[in-house]
Every structure is written in structure tokens, then in C-alpha cells.
Design a protein around this motif. Structure first.
Motif, PDB file in Angstrom:
ATOM      1  N   UNK A  72      55.412  51.766  30.564  1.00 32.71           N
ATOM      2  CA  UNK A  72      54.472  52.662  31.250  1.00 32.71           C
ATOM      3  C   UNK A  72      53.791  53.630  30.309  1.00 32.71           C
ATOM      4  N   UNK A  73      54.249  53.747  29.067  1.00 29.98           N
ATOM      5  CA  UNK A  73      53.781  54.836  28.209  1.00 29.98           C
ATOM      6  C   UNK A  73      53.318  54.370  26.831  1.00 29.98           C
ATOM      7  N   UNK A  74      52.691  53.217  26.763  1.00 33.23           N
ATOM      8  CA  UNK A  74      52.182  52.740  25.476  1.00 33.23           C
ATOM      9  C   UNK A  74      50.925  51.922  25.699  1.00 33.23           C
ATOM     10  N   UNK A  75      50.060  51.836  24.676  1.00 32.92           N
ATOM     11  CA  UNK A  75      48.884  50.971  24.812  1.00 32.92           C
ATOM     12  C   UNK A  75      49.336  49.521  24.958  1.00 32.92           C
ATOM     13  N   UNK A  76      48.652  48.775  25.828  1.00 31.18           N
ATOM     14  CA  UNK A  76      49.140  47.439  26.165  1.00 31.18           C
ATOM     15  C   UNK A  76      47.987  46.534  26.569  1.00 31.18           C
ATOM     16  N   UNK A  77      48.089  45.273  26.163  1.00 32.50           N
ATOM     17  CA  UNK A  77      47.130  44.249  26.594  1.00 32.50           C
ATOM     18  C   UNK A  77      47.838  43.300  27.556  1.00 32.50           C
ATOM     19  N   UNK A  78      47.384  43.248  28.800  1.00 31.49           N
ATOM     20  CA  UNK A  78      47.857  42.237  29.738  1.00 31.49           C
ATOM     21  C   UNK A  78      47.026  40.979  29.497  1.00 31.49           C
ATOM     22  N   UNK A  79      47.677  39.875  29.174  1.00 31.18           N
ATOM     23  CA  UNK A  79      46.959  38.632  28.888  1.00 31.18           C
ATOM     24  C   UNK A  79      47.457  37.536  29.814  1.00 31.18           C
ATOM     25  N   UNK A  80      46.553  36.968  30.602  1.00 33.44           N
ATOM     26  CA  UNK A  80      46.976  35.972  31.582  1.00 33.44           C
ATOM     27  C   UNK A  80      46.182  34.685  31.513  1.00 33.44           C
ATOM     28  N   UNK A  81      46.743  33.656  32.155  1.00 36.79           N
ATOM     29  CA  UNK A  81      46.015  32.398  32.302  1.00 36.79           C
ATOM     30  C   UNK A  81      44.961  32.570  33.392  1.00 36.79           C
ATOM     31  N   UNK A  82      43.978  31.673  33.413  1.00 34.77           N
ATOM     32  CA  UNK A  82      42.830  31.883  34.303  1.00 34.77           C
ATOM     33  C   UNK A  82      42.432  30.574  34.980  1.00 34.77           C
ATOM     34  N   UNK A  83      42.855  30.443  36.237  1.00 32.94           N
ATOM     35  CA  UNK A  83      42.492  29.236  36.983  1.00 32.94           C
ATOM     36  C   UNK A  83      41.809  29.564  38.299  1.00 32.94           C
ATOM     37  N   UNK A  84      41.669  30.851  38.621  1.00 31.14           N
ATOM     38  CA  UNK A  84      41.062  31.239  39.892  1.00 31.14           C
ATOM     39  C   UNK A  84      40.452  32.622  39.779  1.00 31.14           C
ATOM     40  N   UNK A  85      39.505  32.896  40.662  1.00 28.32           N
ATOM     41  CA  UNK A  85      38.898  34.213  40.739  1.00 28.32           C
ATOM     42  C   UNK A  85      39.933  35.274  41.102  1.00 28.32           C
ATOM     43  N   UNK A  86      41.056  34.871  41.690  1.00 25.41           N
ATOM     44  CA  UNK A  86      42.094  35.803  42.112  1.00 25.41           C
ATOM     45  C   UNK A  86      42.862  36.425  40.943  1.00 25.41           C
ATOM     46  N   UNK A  87      42.884  35.774  39.807  1.00 24.87           N
ATOM     47  CA  UNK A  87      43.764  36.185  38.708  1.00 24.87           C
ATOM     48  C   UNK A  87      43.526  37.631  38.283  1.00 24.87           C
ATOM     49  N   UNK A  88      42.271  37.997  38.042  1.00 28.98           N
ATOM     50  CA  UNK A  88      41.959  39.345  37.606  1.00 28.98           C
ATOM     51  C   UNK A  88      42.357  40.411  38.622  1.00 28.98           C
ATOM     52  N   UNK A  89      41.890  40.280  39.885  1.00 33.36           N
ATOM     53  CA  UNK A  89      42.293  41.265  40.893  1.00 33.36           C
ATOM     54  C   UNK A  89      43.800  41.371  41.076  1.00 33.36           C
ATOM     55  N   UNK A  90      44.517  40.274  40.954  1.00 29.97           N
ATOM     56  CA  UNK A  90      45.972  40.323  41.130  1.00 29.97           C
ATOM     57  C   UNK A  90      46.638  41.124  40.018  1.00 29.97           C
TER      58      UNK A  90
END
Length: 277
Positions: free
Chosen positions: A100-118
């Protein structure tokens, strides 16, 4: 009489300045020692920016304005409850892996428009995703800007978007990236080098995210997700990348990008293997 008068007067006045000059001659050394004082003070301001810039992202470009995430902090909890209980069936895993207290990159796979909002809604901290500029139209574009998402032109090296993301990391915040570049199979067969640039120059860790079955829940062309499909969002353990000797080398960044791809692909495979019926 007018002519002679000034001559005696000037003769008397002329010697007056001479003694003053002589008197001031001994005084001149006094300012001399004072002059080095400002010179000695000058290095202090020079060192202050060095200390300040050490806390800022290691990149060039104008600093972007900090984002006020009050909307995230106030609206995300009720939106999450509404989404998870009424709109979709979502199972979260690995939330405890998110620092919760450090700079961070969330990196995910991408197969649907839902991925980003989730990723944005389900993460317990504010996440600003790099989102393709084509999405910034009409009401949707207004909403994306309101919630702090970062537009990026994928057709070029968008320095404004990258520098905005680096500024966010420099403030200890989190950004979201889908390094495959576009929606596809979500298999992490290849990733763009932009994520390597951000991880190296942002001096931060990468947290892998596996969004599973989002393509089935919202197929291309569908306008509403299928509640009959259960979606899993699996947050992995964050990992650090190796900082290359020359962080601006394309070859070095390509190697970092491949290392990130391997980590993300491994997390995706592990998440799928752990799925229970």
C-alpha cells in the motif's frame, strides 16, 4: 569675478575628496572579506535541487499535476459491492500481495474490455491505467479523465503519457499497464517495451495481475457482461527488475521487457493451474 571665484572654491574642495578617498582606502579591504561570503553560500542552493530531484522520477520533461484521488477513495467501495454482487460474479485472489505504500506497476493480461476497469475497481489502492487515446470520446472519455486514467497514443512513443506515469510513480503511487498493447488472447506471448521503460526509470516493482475468463464474460461486441460466467482476478507477488547499466539502451530495455513477460506468463499459468471448479 565670476571666473576667479570658482577656482579658489574648487581648489579648496578638491583636497576634500582626496582625504575621503584616502580614508576609504583602508575601508576597502572590509568589503573584500564579505565578498567570499556569498560565494560560500551559493553552493547551498545548488545542493538543494540535487536533494529534491533525488526524490523525483529519473526522467526528463515537465512534471504533471498530482491527481486528487478522492473519487477513488469514496466511490470505489460502493461500486465494488455493486459490481461484485449484482452485475458480475467476481472472485478476488492475492489481494494481500498488494503493498500500500510504495510505487507500483500493476501489469495484467488483456483479453477483454473488462480487464482495465476490474484492476482499477478491485485493487485496494488507487490505480491510474494507461488507456488508449481512442477511448477518450464523449461521456466515456469524460469519465476516464475524471477517474484519473492516463491517455496514451499507441501509434507513437507517447512521452507525455510515459512522463505522466513516471511522475505518478515518483509520488509513490500506482499505475496500471497492459503490456500486450491491445486486446487479444491474453497469453502474454509478447509485451511492449514501454513497461520496461517505466519499471527501470520509475525504480519500482511490478505486480502481475491475471484476469481470467473476462473474454467469456464480455465477448467482443457485447454491451453487458454475462453474470453466468465467473471471473477471477488474481494478484501476484510483486517483483523487481534488474536495472541495466545503460537504462536508455533499447537492447537493455528489450531484455528487461522479456524478463517482465516471463514473470507475467508464469503468474498467468500458475493462476490458471490453481483454478478450482
Amino acid at each position: 569675478m565670476t571666473g576667479p571665484d570658482p577656482e579658489p572654491t574648487s581648489a579648496v574642495v578638491d583636497p576634500a575628496p582626496a582625504p575621503v578617498e584616502a580614508a576609504s582606502a583602508p575601508v576597502e579591504p572590509a568589503p573584500a572579506p564579505v565578498e567570499p561570503a556569498p560565494a560560500a553560500v551559493e553552493p547551498a542552493p545548488a545542493s538543494l535541487p540535487a536533494e529534491t530531484t533525488a526524490k523525483q522520477p529519473l526522467h526528463r520533461g515537465a512534471e504533471s499535476k498530482p491527481y486528487n484521488d478522492i473519487l477513488h477513495r469514496t466511490l470505489k467501495p460502493p461500486v465494488r459491492v455493486l459490481l461484485n454482487r449484482l452485475v458480475m460474479r467476481i472472485r478476488l485472489e492475492g489481494v494481500e500481495n498488494i503493498p500500500r505504500d510504495e510505487p507500483l506497476i500493476f501489469a495484467g493480461n488483456h483479453s477483454s474490455w473488462l480487464d482495465g476497469p476490474l484492476v482499477v475497481i478491485e485493487a485496494p489502492r488507487t490505480v491510474r491505467c494507461l488507456t488508449k487515446v481512442e477511448m477518450y470520446k464523449g461521456v466515456l472519455g469524460w469519465l476516464l479523465r475524471l477517474v484519473g486514467q492516463i491517455p496514451i497514443d499507441r501509434g507513437k512513443a507517447d512521452r507525455v503519457a510515459l512522463h505522466t506515469a513516471l511522475d505518478e510513480l515518483g509520488r509513490g503511487k500506482a499505475i496500471g499497464v497492459f503490456p500486450e498493447g491491445t486486446r487479444g488472447s491474453g497469453e502474454m506471448a509478447a509485451v511492449q517495451h514501454g513497461i520496461a521503460y517505466l519499471a527501470v526509470h520509475g525504480r519500482c516493482r511490478v505486480l502481475p495481475v491475471a484476469c481470467l475468463d473476462t473474454g467469456d464474460a464480455l465477448p467482443k461486441g457485447a454491451r453487458w457482461p454475462k453474470r453466468s460466467v465467473q471471473v477471477r482476478v488474481v494478484f501476484g507477488a510483486p517483483f523487481a527488475v534488474e536495472i541495466p547499466a545503460n537504462p536508455r539502451s533499447r537492447k537493455a530495455l528489450a531484455a528487461v521487457a522479456e524478463d517482465i513477460r516471463v514473470h507475467l506468463a508464469d503468474h498467468l499459468a500458475t493462476a490458471r493451474a490453481s483454478e478450482t471448479v
